[in-house]
Enzyme design. Structure first.
Site, short mmCIF file in Angstrom:
data_model
loop_
_atom_site.label_atom_id
_atom_site.label_comp_id
_atom_site.label_asym_id
_atom_site.label_seq_id
_atom_site.Cartn_x
_atom_site.Cartn_y
_atom_site.Cartn_z
N SER A 24 0.84 -1.21 0.00
CA SER A 24 0.00 0.00 0.00
C SER A 24 0.87 1.26 0.00
O SER A 24 0.61 2.21 -0.74
CB SER A 24 -0.85 0.06 1.27
OG SER A 24 -1.97 -0.73 1.14
N ARG A 132 -14.52 -5.80 -10.40
CA ARG A 132 -14.60 -5.13 -9.09
C ARG A 132 -15.29 -3.76 -9.23
O ARG A 132 -15.08 -3.05 -10.20
CB ARG A 132 -13.20 -5.00 -8.49
CG ARG A 132 -12.63 -6.39 -8.20
CD ARG A 132 -11.29 -6.32 -7.55
NE ARG A 132 -11.33 -5.71 -6.24
CZ ARG A 132 -10.24 -5.43 -5.53
NH1 ARG A 132 -9.05 -5.69 -6.02
NH2 ARG A 132 -10.35 -4.89 -4.35
N SER A 183 -13.19 2.96 2.67
CA SER A 183 -12.20 2.50 1.70
C SER A 183 -11.05 3.50 1.61
O SER A 183 -11.24 4.66 1.25
CB SER A 183 -12.84 2.36 0.31
OG SER A 183 -11.85 2.32 -0.68
N GLN A 185 -8.68 3.33 -0.50
CA GLN A 185 -8.40 3.62 -1.92
C GLN A 185 -9.26 4.79 -2.40
O GLN A 185 -8.77 5.70 -3.07
CB GLN A 185 -8.68 2.37 -2.76
CG GLN A 185 -7.73 1.23 -2.45
CD GLN A 185 -8.02 -0.03 -3.24
OE1 GLN A 185 -9.04 -0.12 -3.92
NE2 GLN A 185 -7.13 -0.99 -3.15
N ASP A 333 -7.47 -6.91 4.93
CA ASP A 333 -6.73 -7.87 4.10
C ASP A 333 -6.27 -9.08 4.90
O ASP A 333 -5.79 -10.06 4.32
CB ASP A 333 -5.51 -7.18 3.46
CG ASP A 333 -5.95 -6.14 2.44
OD1 ASP A 333 -7.08 -6.25 1.92
OD2 ASP A 333 -5.17 -5.20 2.18
N LYS A 360 -13.19 -8.19 -3.08
CA LYS A 360 -11.72 -8.14 -3.16
C LYS A 360 -11.29 -8.90 -4.42
O LYS A 360 -12.10 -9.15 -5.29
CB LYS A 360 -11.10 -8.72 -1.89
CG LYS A 360 -11.40 -7.88 -0.65
CD LYS A 360 -10.77 -6.51 -0.77
CE LYS A 360 -11.16 -5.58 0.35
NZ LYS A 360 -10.72 -4.21 0.14
N ARG A 364 -13.78 -13.31 -1.05
CA ARG A 364 -12.99 -14.03 -0.03
C ARG A 364 -13.86 -14.73 1.01
O ARG A 364 -13.36 -15.59 1.74
CB ARG A 364 -11.99 -13.09 0.64
CG ARG A 364 -10.84 -12.73 -0.29
CD ARG A 364 -9.78 -11.88 0.37
NE ARG A 364 -8.70 -11.63 -0.56
CZ ARG A 364 -7.95 -10.53 -0.57
NH1 ARG A 364 -8.18 -9.57 0.30
NH2 ARG A 364 -6.99 -10.39 -1.45
N ARG A 410 -4.13 -13.73 -1.28
CA ARG A 410 -4.29 -13.88 0.16
C ARG A 410 -5.01 -15.20 0.51
O ARG A 410 -4.73 -15.81 1.54
CB ARG A 410 -5.01 -12.69 0.76
CG ARG A 410 -4.27 -11.37 0.47
CD ARG A 410 -4.48 -10.31 1.50
NE ARG A 410 -4.07 -9.00 0.99
CZ ARG A 410 -2.82 -8.55 0.98
NH1 ARG A 410 -1.83 -9.29 1.46
NH2 ARG A 410 -2.55 -7.34 0.50
#
Ligand code: S3P
Length: 450
Positions: A24, A132, A183, A185, A333, A360, A364, A410
Protein backbone atom coordinates in the site's frame (compact mmCIF):
# COMPACT_ATOMS: atom_id res chain seq x y z
CA UNK A 1 -1.18 -22.64 -13.35
CA UNK A 2 1.34 -23.65 -10.69
CA UNK A 3 0.08 -26.10 -8.07
CA UNK A 4 1.66 -26.59 -4.64
CA UNK A 5 1.64 -29.67 -2.44
CA UNK A 6 1.91 -28.75 1.23
CA UNK A 7 2.90 -31.37 3.81
CA UNK A 8 2.16 -30.81 7.50
CA UNK A 9 5.08 -28.98 9.17
CA UNK A 10 7.22 -31.42 11.14
CA UNK A 11 9.31 -28.65 12.68
CA UNK A 12 8.77 -25.14 14.08
CA UNK A 13 8.82 -21.60 12.74
CA UNK A 14 12.05 -20.10 14.06
CA UNK A 15 14.47 -17.23 13.57
CA UNK A 16 14.31 -13.72 12.20
CA UNK A 17 12.72 -12.44 9.00
CA UNK A 18 12.78 -9.16 7.13
CA UNK A 19 9.93 -8.40 4.74
CA UNK A 20 9.64 -6.51 1.49
CA UNK A 21 8.24 -2.98 1.61
CA UNK A 22 4.52 -2.56 2.23
CA UNK A 23 2.44 -2.78 -0.96
CA UNK A 24 0.00 0.00 0.00
CA UNK A 25 2.75 2.45 0.96
CA UNK A 26 4.87 1.55 -2.09
CA UNK A 27 1.98 2.27 -4.47
CA UNK A 28 1.48 5.67 -2.90
CA UNK A 29 5.21 6.43 -2.95
CA UNK A 30 5.34 6.16 -6.75
CA UNK A 31 2.26 8.28 -7.37
CA UNK A 32 3.12 11.02 -4.87
CA UNK A 33 6.77 11.18 -6.03
CA UNK A 34 5.60 11.46 -9.66
CA UNK A 35 3.45 14.52 -8.95
CA UNK A 36 6.11 16.24 -6.80
CA UNK A 37 8.84 18.23 -8.54
CA UNK A 38 12.34 16.74 -8.37
CA UNK A 39 13.92 13.41 -7.57
CA UNK A 40 12.70 10.96 -4.93
CA UNK A 41 14.69 7.83 -4.12
CA UNK A 42 12.60 5.04 -2.63
CA UNK A 43 14.29 2.31 -0.58
CA UNK A 44 12.93 -1.20 0.08
CA UNK A 45 10.54 -0.99 -2.85
CA UNK A 46 8.89 -4.42 -3.26
CA UNK A 47 8.90 -6.50 -6.44
CA UNK A 48 5.21 -7.32 -5.90
CA UNK A 49 3.32 -7.41 -9.19
CA UNK A 50 0.82 -4.73 -8.11
CA UNK A 51 3.59 -2.23 -7.35
CA UNK A 52 5.29 -2.94 -10.67
CA UNK A 53 1.98 -2.09 -12.39
CA UNK A 54 1.96 1.28 -10.60
CA UNK A 55 5.48 1.97 -11.91
CA UNK A 56 4.42 0.97 -15.44
CA UNK A 57 1.32 3.19 -15.28
CA UNK A 58 3.29 6.28 -14.22
CA UNK A 59 5.98 5.56 -16.83
CA UNK A 60 3.25 5.47 -19.47
CA UNK A 61 2.13 8.86 -18.18
CA UNK A 62 5.59 10.25 -18.96
CA UNK A 63 7.40 9.89 -15.62
CA UNK A 64 10.99 8.66 -15.64
CA UNK A 65 11.55 5.93 -13.05
CA UNK A 66 14.80 3.99 -12.73
CA UNK A 67 15.93 1.07 -10.64
CA UNK A 68 19.20 1.96 -8.89
CA UNK A 69 19.99 -1.34 -7.26
CA UNK A 70 18.66 -4.50 -5.78
CA UNK A 71 18.84 -4.21 -2.02
CA UNK A 72 21.36 -6.52 -0.33
CA UNK A 73 19.78 -6.20 3.07
CA UNK A 74 16.21 -6.58 1.84
CA UNK A 75 16.32 -9.46 -0.60
CA UNK A 76 13.88 -9.06 -3.48
CA UNK A 77 13.53 -5.34 -2.77
CA UNK A 78 14.88 -2.52 -4.86
CA UNK A 79 15.95 1.04 -4.55
CA UNK A 80 14.29 3.11 -7.26
CA UNK A 81 14.32 6.76 -8.22
CA UNK A 82 11.31 8.68 -9.50
CA UNK A 83 11.92 11.89 -11.44
CA UNK A 84 8.78 13.80 -10.47
CA UNK A 85 7.36 16.58 -12.60
CA UNK A 86 5.09 18.46 -10.23
CA UNK A 87 1.33 18.90 -10.15
CA UNK A 88 0.77 20.97 -13.26
CA UNK A 89 1.71 19.96 -16.81
CA UNK A 90 3.60 17.09 -15.23
CA UNK A 91 1.93 14.07 -16.77
CA UNK A 92 1.45 13.50 -20.48
CA UNK A 93 -1.26 11.73 -22.43
CA UNK A 94 -0.20 8.10 -22.93
CA UNK A 95 -0.23 6.31 -26.27
CA UNK A 96 -3.19 3.98 -25.88
CA UNK A 97 -4.83 2.52 -22.78
CA UNK A 98 -2.94 1.74 -19.58
CA UNK A 99 -3.25 -1.84 -18.34
CA UNK A 100 -2.97 -2.13 -14.54
CA UNK A 101 -3.25 -5.90 -14.14
CA UNK A 102 -5.40 -6.81 -11.17
CA UNK A 103 -4.17 -3.99 -8.98
CA UNK A 104 -7.20 -2.21 -7.53
CA UNK A 105 -4.95 0.23 -5.67
CA UNK A 106 -3.13 1.24 -8.86
CA UNK A 107 -6.41 1.79 -10.67
CA UNK A 108 -8.35 3.67 -7.99
CA UNK A 109 -5.45 5.85 -6.81
CA UNK A 110 -4.32 6.72 -10.33
CA UNK A 111 -7.88 7.79 -11.17
CA UNK A 112 -7.56 10.47 -8.49
CA UNK A 113 -4.49 11.94 -10.19
CA UNK A 114 -5.97 11.56 -13.68
CA UNK A 115 -9.00 13.54 -12.52
CA UNK A 116 -6.65 16.53 -12.45
CA UNK A 117 -5.30 16.07 -16.01
CA UNK A 118 -6.60 17.84 -19.04
CA UNK A 119 -6.54 14.78 -21.32
CA UNK A 120 -8.42 11.51 -21.65
CA UNK A 121 -6.93 8.18 -20.53
CA UNK A 122 -8.38 4.68 -20.50
CA UNK A 123 -7.43 2.32 -17.67
CA UNK A 124 -7.99 -1.39 -18.24
CA UNK A 125 -7.62 -4.29 -15.83
CA UNK A 126 -7.21 -8.07 -15.77
CA UNK A 127 -9.99 -10.60 -15.30
CA UNK A 128 -10.38 -10.11 -11.54
CA UNK A 129 -10.12 -6.30 -11.50
CA UNK A 130 -12.63 -6.03 -14.37
CA UNK A 131 -15.24 -7.49 -12.01
CA UNK A 132 -14.60 -5.13 -9.09
CA UNK A 133 -16.95 -2.20 -8.34
CA UNK A 134 -15.79 1.29 -9.29
CA UNK A 135 -18.84 3.48 -8.69
CA UNK A 136 -17.50 4.21 -5.18
CA UNK A 137 -14.60 6.11 -6.76
CA UNK A 138 -16.10 7.42 -10.01
CA UNK A 139 -19.01 9.06 -8.17
CA UNK A 140 -16.97 11.51 -6.03
CA UNK A 141 -14.54 12.21 -8.89
CA UNK A 142 -17.50 13.11 -11.13
CA UNK A 143 -18.81 15.40 -8.40
CA UNK A 144 -15.43 17.16 -8.56
CA UNK A 145 -15.83 17.63 -12.31
CA UNK A 146 -14.08 14.67 -13.99
CA UNK A 147 -15.76 13.12 -17.03
CA UNK A 148 -15.79 9.36 -16.68
CA UNK A 149 -17.09 6.47 -18.79
CA UNK A 150 -16.99 2.85 -17.69
CA UNK A 151 -18.64 -0.51 -18.22
CA UNK A 152 -22.11 -0.51 -16.65
CA UNK A 153 -23.76 -3.63 -15.29
CA UNK A 154 -26.67 -4.33 -12.96
CA UNK A 155 -25.50 -6.16 -9.82
CA UNK A 156 -28.02 -7.17 -7.11
CA UNK A 157 -30.58 -4.91 -8.80
CA UNK A 158 -28.25 -1.88 -8.54
CA UNK A 159 -26.33 -0.26 -11.37
CA UNK A 160 -22.58 -0.69 -10.85
CA UNK A 161 -19.51 0.44 -12.83
CA UNK A 162 -16.52 -1.70 -13.83
CA UNK A 163 -13.26 -1.22 -15.74
CA UNK A 164 -12.27 -0.34 -18.41
CA UNK A 165 -12.63 3.27 -17.30
CA UNK A 166 -12.00 6.32 -19.46
CA UNK A 167 -11.42 9.55 -17.56
CA UNK A 168 -10.95 13.11 -18.76
CA UNK A 169 -10.07 15.48 -15.96
CA UNK A 170 -9.25 19.12 -15.48
CA UNK A 171 -10.97 22.13 -13.89
CA UNK A 172 -11.80 20.28 -10.71
CA UNK A 173 -13.75 21.84 -7.90
CA UNK A 174 -13.35 20.93 -4.23
CA UNK A 175 -16.04 18.89 -2.50
CA UNK A 176 -17.08 17.82 0.96
CA UNK A 177 -17.71 14.12 0.67
CA UNK A 178 -19.12 11.71 3.23
CA UNK A 179 -17.94 8.29 2.07
CA UNK A 180 -20.64 5.59 2.16
CA UNK A 181 -18.03 2.76 2.16
CA UNK A 182 -14.92 2.65 4.36
CA UNK A 183 -12.20 2.50 1.70
CA UNK A 184 -8.66 3.87 1.86
CA UNK A 185 -8.40 3.62 -1.92
CA UNK A 186 -11.44 5.84 -2.48
CA UNK A 187 -10.33 8.30 0.20
CA UNK A 188 -6.88 8.50 -1.42
CA UNK A 189 -8.31 9.12 -4.90
CA UNK A 190 -10.40 12.04 -3.59
CA UNK A 191 -7.39 13.51 -1.72
CA UNK A 192 -5.22 13.30 -4.85
CA UNK A 193 -7.94 14.96 -6.90
CA UNK A 194 -8.24 17.59 -4.14
CA UNK A 195 -4.62 18.63 -4.84
CA UNK A 196 -5.76 19.81 -8.29
CA UNK A 197 -8.56 22.09 -7.02
CA UNK A 198 -8.33 25.77 -6.09
CA UNK A 199 -9.88 25.19 -2.69
CA UNK A 200 -10.39 22.90 0.27
CA UNK A 201 -11.61 19.33 -0.12
CA UNK A 202 -13.07 17.51 2.85
CA UNK A 203 -13.51 13.73 3.15
CA UNK A 204 -15.43 12.13 6.01
CA UNK A 205 -14.92 8.40 6.59
CA UNK A 206 -17.62 6.17 8.13
CA UNK A 207 -14.82 4.31 10.00
CA UNK A 208 -11.15 5.29 9.96
CA UNK A 209 -9.12 3.42 7.34
CA UNK A 210 -5.36 3.17 6.78
CA UNK A 211 -3.91 6.69 6.55
CA UNK A 212 -0.79 6.07 4.45
CA UNK A 213 -1.85 8.70 1.90
CA UNK A 214 -2.37 11.39 4.54
CA UNK A 215 1.01 10.61 6.18
CA UNK A 216 2.92 10.58 2.92
CA UNK A 217 1.26 13.75 1.61
CA UNK A 218 2.27 15.46 4.86
CA UNK A 219 5.84 14.20 4.38
CA UNK A 220 5.71 15.83 0.94
CA UNK A 221 4.53 19.10 2.55
CA UNK A 222 0.90 19.05 1.44
CA UNK A 223 -1.51 21.19 3.47
CA UNK A 224 -3.50 18.39 5.04
CA UNK A 225 -5.26 18.18 8.39
CA UNK A 226 -6.95 15.23 10.06
CA UNK A 227 -9.50 15.48 12.83
CA UNK A 228 -10.96 12.13 13.83
CA UNK A 229 -12.69 10.78 10.71
CA UNK A 230 -12.42 14.00 8.72
CA UNK A 231 -9.54 14.82 6.38
CA UNK A 232 -9.13 18.33 4.99
CA UNK A 233 -6.73 19.04 2.11
CA UNK A 234 -5.91 22.32 0.36
CA UNK A 235 -5.29 22.24 -3.36
CA UNK A 236 -3.31 24.32 -5.84
CA UNK A 237 0.02 24.02 -4.02
CA UNK A 238 3.10 22.14 -5.28
CA UNK A 239 4.32 19.27 -3.12
CA UNK A 240 7.97 19.13 -2.00
CA UNK A 241 9.79 15.79 -1.97
CA UNK A 242 11.92 14.91 1.06
CA UNK A 243 14.37 13.41 -1.49
CA UNK A 244 14.64 9.93 -0.01
CA UNK A 245 12.04 7.67 1.60
CA UNK A 246 12.00 4.15 3.02
CA UNK A 247 9.12 1.66 2.72
CA UNK A 248 8.76 -0.34 5.95
CA UNK A 249 7.98 -4.09 5.84
CA UNK A 250 4.49 -5.19 4.86
CA UNK A 251 2.28 -5.94 7.88
CA UNK A 252 -0.14 -7.89 5.66
CA UNK A 253 2.71 -10.23 4.65
CA UNK A 254 3.86 -10.39 8.29
CA UNK A 255 0.40 -11.56 9.35
CA UNK A 256 0.86 -14.96 7.67
CA UNK A 257 4.00 -15.59 9.72
CA UNK A 258 2.37 -14.20 12.87
CA UNK A 259 -0.52 -16.66 12.59
CA UNK A 260 1.72 -19.60 11.67
CA UNK A 261 4.03 -18.93 14.64
CA UNK A 262 0.97 -18.71 16.91
CA UNK A 263 -0.67 -21.96 15.81
CA UNK A 264 2.44 -24.09 15.20
CA UNK A 265 3.61 -25.41 18.60
CA UNK A 266 7.20 -24.62 19.61
CA UNK A 267 7.54 -21.63 17.27
CA UNK A 268 9.27 -18.30 17.93
CA UNK A 269 9.77 -15.75 15.17
CA UNK A 270 11.05 -12.18 15.09
CA UNK A 271 9.81 -10.01 12.22
CA UNK A 272 11.95 -6.91 11.75
CA UNK A 273 11.11 -3.37 10.56
CA UNK A 274 7.41 -3.83 9.96
CA UNK A 275 4.93 -1.04 9.36
CA UNK A 276 2.80 -0.68 12.51
CA UNK A 277 0.29 1.88 11.25
CA UNK A 278 -2.70 1.84 13.67
CA UNK A 279 -4.99 1.43 10.65
CA UNK A 280 -3.28 -1.85 9.76
CA UNK A 281 -2.59 -3.67 13.03
CA UNK A 282 -6.13 -4.83 13.78
CA UNK A 283 -4.95 -8.42 13.38
CA UNK A 284 -2.42 -8.02 16.19
CA UNK A 285 -5.03 -6.53 18.52
CA UNK A 286 -7.47 -9.36 17.78
CA UNK A 287 -4.87 -12.13 18.10
CA UNK A 288 -3.72 -10.70 21.44
CA UNK A 289 -7.32 -10.68 22.61
CA UNK A 290 -7.48 -14.34 21.60
CA UNK A 291 -4.47 -15.05 23.82
CA UNK A 292 -1.59 -14.84 21.33
CA UNK A 293 1.89 -14.18 22.66
CA UNK A 294 2.93 -11.18 20.53
CA UNK A 295 5.32 -8.42 21.58
CA UNK A 296 5.83 -5.21 19.63
CA UNK A 297 8.90 -3.00 19.96
CA UNK A 298 8.52 0.38 18.38
CA UNK A 299 11.44 1.70 16.41
CA UNK A 300 11.74 5.02 14.65
CA UNK A 301 12.44 5.52 10.99
CA UNK A 302 13.29 9.02 9.84
CA UNK A 303 12.79 8.20 6.17
CA UNK A 304 9.20 7.12 6.64
CA UNK A 305 6.14 8.91 7.96
CA UNK A 306 4.96 5.60 9.38
CA UNK A 307 5.38 3.91 12.74
CA UNK A 308 7.82 1.00 12.33
CA UNK A 309 8.78 -1.78 14.72
CA UNK A 310 9.70 -5.39 15.38
CA UNK A 311 7.20 -8.13 16.12
CA UNK A 312 8.08 -11.14 18.27
CA UNK A 313 5.62 -14.03 18.16
CA UNK A 314 5.64 -17.24 20.19
CA UNK A 315 3.21 -20.12 19.79
CA UNK A 316 0.20 -19.95 22.07
CA UNK A 317 -3.23 -21.44 22.71
CA UNK A 318 -5.94 -19.26 21.27
CA UNK A 319 -9.54 -18.77 22.40
CA UNK A 320 -12.46 -17.46 20.34
CA UNK A 321 -13.47 -13.81 20.17
CA UNK A 322 -15.93 -11.43 18.55
CA UNK A 323 -14.50 -9.14 15.89
CA UNK A 324 -16.74 -6.06 15.66
CA UNK A 325 -17.61 -4.41 12.38
CA UNK A 326 -15.84 -1.18 13.36
CA UNK A 327 -12.60 -3.19 13.66
CA UNK A 328 -12.83 -4.69 10.17
CA UNK A 329 -11.13 -1.90 8.12
CA UNK A 330 -7.97 -2.21 10.26
CA UNK A 331 -7.60 -5.88 9.26
CA UNK A 332 -9.52 -6.03 5.98
CA UNK A 333 -6.73 -7.87 4.10
CA UNK A 334 -5.91 -10.11 7.07
CA UNK A 335 -9.39 -11.64 7.47
CA UNK A 336 -8.55 -14.76 5.40
CA UNK A 337 -5.57 -15.62 7.61
CA UNK A 338 -7.54 -14.71 10.76
CA UNK A 339 -10.18 -17.21 9.65
CA UNK A 340 -7.42 -19.85 9.57
CA UNK A 341 -6.35 -18.84 13.10
CA UNK A 342 -9.99 -19.13 14.24
CA UNK A 343 -10.08 -22.78 13.07
CA UNK A 344 -7.16 -23.58 15.39
CA UNK A 345 -8.80 -21.84 18.36
CA UNK A 346 -10.80 -23.08 21.33
CA UNK A 347 -14.41 -21.87 21.05
CA UNK A 348 -16.29 -19.68 18.64
CA UNK A 349 -15.00 -16.68 16.68
CA UNK A 350 -17.42 -14.27 15.05
CA UNK A 351 -16.37 -11.84 12.35
CA UNK A 352 -19.07 -9.17 11.99
CA UNK A 353 -19.56 -6.81 9.04
CA UNK A 354 -17.30 -8.59 6.54
CA UNK A 355 -19.36 -7.85 3.38
CA UNK A 356 -16.46 -5.95 1.74
CA UNK A 357 -14.63 -9.28 1.40
CA UNK A 358 -17.05 -10.10 -1.41
CA UNK A 359 -15.43 -7.47 -3.65
CA UNK A 360 -11.72 -8.14 -3.16
CA UNK A 361 -9.50 -9.96 -5.72
CA UNK A 362 -12.01 -12.76 -5.36
CA UNK A 363 -15.05 -13.19 -3.13
CA UNK A 364 -12.99 -14.03 -0.03
CA UNK A 365 -16.01 -15.13 2.03
CA UNK A 366 -16.67 -17.77 -0.61
CA UNK A 367 -13.03 -18.75 -1.25
CA UNK A 368 -12.15 -19.16 2.43
CA UNK A 369 -15.40 -20.82 3.53
CA UNK A 370 -15.28 -23.33 0.62
CA UNK A 371 -11.66 -24.25 1.31
CA UNK A 372 -11.82 -24.39 5.10
CA UNK A 373 -15.08 -26.34 5.04
CA UNK A 374 -13.45 -28.84 2.69
CA UNK A 375 -10.65 -29.29 5.22
CA UNK A 376 -13.24 -30.04 7.93
CA UNK A 377 -13.75 -26.64 9.55
CA UNK A 378 -17.12 -25.68 10.99
CA UNK A 379 -17.80 -22.37 9.34
CA UNK A 380 -21.08 -20.54 8.77
CA UNK A 381 -21.88 -17.42 6.79
CA UNK A 382 -24.85 -15.42 8.10
CA UNK A 383 -26.38 -12.65 6.05
CA UNK A 384 -28.84 -10.02 7.25
CA UNK A 385 -30.13 -7.03 5.32
CA UNK A 386 -27.46 -4.83 6.94
CA UNK A 387 -24.42 -6.98 7.48
CA UNK A 388 -22.63 -10.26 6.83
CA UNK A 389 -21.04 -12.43 9.50
CA UNK A 390 -18.64 -15.36 9.39
CA UNK A 391 -18.85 -17.70 12.39
CA UNK A 392 -16.14 -20.32 12.99
CA UNK A 393 -16.33 -23.02 15.66
CA UNK A 394 -12.69 -23.78 16.36
CA UNK A 395 -10.96 -26.66 18.01
CA UNK A 396 -11.30 -29.29 15.27
CA UNK A 397 -8.23 -30.61 13.51
CA UNK A 398 -8.24 -29.71 9.83
CA UNK A 399 -7.35 -32.41 7.32
CA UNK A 400 -5.39 -31.94 4.14
CA UNK A 401 -7.28 -32.10 0.85
CA UNK A 402 -7.43 -30.41 -2.56
CA UNK A 403 -8.20 -26.69 -2.24
CA UNK A 404 -8.27 -23.72 -4.61
CA UNK A 405 -6.61 -20.31 -4.57
CA UNK A 406 -9.43 -18.78 -6.67
CA UNK A 407 -6.61 -16.77 -8.26
CA UNK A 408 -6.32 -14.74 -5.05
CA UNK A 409 -2.94 -14.19 -3.36
CA UNK A 410 -4.29 -13.88 0.16
CA UNK A 411 -6.51 -16.99 -0.14
CA UNK A 412 -3.55 -18.96 -1.56
CA UNK A 413 -1.10 -17.98 1.21
CA UNK A 414 -3.73 -18.49 3.94
CA UNK A 415 -4.32 -22.01 2.66
CA UNK A 416 -0.58 -22.76 2.75
CA UNK A 417 -0.58 -21.77 6.44
CA UNK A 418 -3.75 -23.79 7.18
CA UNK A 419 -2.18 -26.81 5.45
CA UNK A 420 1.07 -26.65 7.42
CA UNK A 421 -0.89 -27.30 10.63
CA UNK A 422 -3.37 -29.81 9.12
CA UNK A 423 -3.29 -33.60 9.15
CA UNK A 424 -2.29 -35.05 5.79
CA UNK A 425 -1.19 -33.37 2.59
CA UNK A 426 -2.97 -30.43 0.93
CA UNK A 427 -2.86 -29.60 -2.75
CA UNK A 428 -3.43 -25.96 -3.73
CA UNK A 429 -4.41 -25.74 -7.40
CA UNK A 430 -2.62 -22.54 -8.44
CA UNK A 431 -0.25 -20.39 -6.41
CA UNK A 432 1.08 -18.16 -9.20
CA UNK A 433 -1.11 -15.36 -7.77
CA UNK A 434 1.16 -15.12 -4.69
CA UNK A 435 3.47 -12.79 -6.67
CA UNK A 436 0.79 -10.11 -6.52
CA UNK A 437 1.86 -9.08 -3.02
CA UNK A 438 4.45 -11.53 -1.67
CA UNK A 439 6.88 -12.80 -4.33
CA UNK A 440 9.38 -14.25 -1.83
CA UNK A 441 6.81 -15.92 0.46
CA UNK A 442 7.78 -19.52 -0.26
CA UNK A 443 11.54 -18.98 0.05
CA UNK A 444 11.11 -17.07 3.35
CA UNK A 445 8.85 -19.84 4.65
CA UNK A 446 11.28 -22.64 3.69
CA UNK A 447 14.15 -20.82 5.38
CA UNK A 448 12.15 -20.22 8.57
CA UNK A 449 10.97 -23.77 9.31
CA UNK A 450 13.70 -25.57 11.29
C1 S3P B 1 -5.74 -0.67 0.09
C2 S3P B 1 -6.95 -0.54 0.72
C3 S3P B 1 -7.87 -1.67 0.93
C4 S3P B 1 -7.15 -3.00 0.83
C5 S3P B 1 -6.27 -3.06 -0.39
C6 S3P B 1 -5.22 -1.97 -0.36
C7 S3P B 1 -4.93 0.54 -0.13
O1 S3P B 1 -8.89 -1.64 -0.07
O2 S3P B 1 -8.08 -4.06 0.82
O3 S3P B 1 -5.61 -4.32 -0.45
O4 S3P B 1 -3.74 0.41 -0.49
O5 S3P B 1 -5.46 1.63 0.05
P1 S3P B 1 -10.21 -0.76 0.10
O6 S3P B 1 -9.83 0.66 0.03
O7 S3P B 1 -11.06 -1.16 -1.07
O8 S3P B 1 -10.81 -1.17 1.40
Amino acid sequence: MRFLLVKPAQKHLKGKIVLLGDKSIANRSIIISAISPGKTTIENFPTSKDCLYTIKALKKLGIKIIQNSTSRQYKNARTITVFGKGLYDGLKKPKGPIFVGDSGTTLRLTLGVLAGQNFAVTLTGGKSLSQRPMLRVTLPLRLMGAKINSKLKTQNSKLEEYPPITIRGGNLKPITYRMPVASAQVKSAILFAGLYTKGTTRVIEPVKTRDHTERMLRLFKAEIKVKQNKIVIKGNKELASPGRIFIPGDISSASFFIVLATILPGSRILIKNVNLNPGRIGIIKVLKRMGANIQLTADSCQLSAEPVGNILVKSSNLKGTIVKKEEIPSMIDELPILMVAACYTRGKTIFDGVGELRVKETDRIRSMSCNLRKMGAQIRVLKTAKSEKVVIEGGRDLRGTAVKSFGDHRTAISMVIAALRAQGNTRIDDISCINKSFPNFLSLLKNSIH
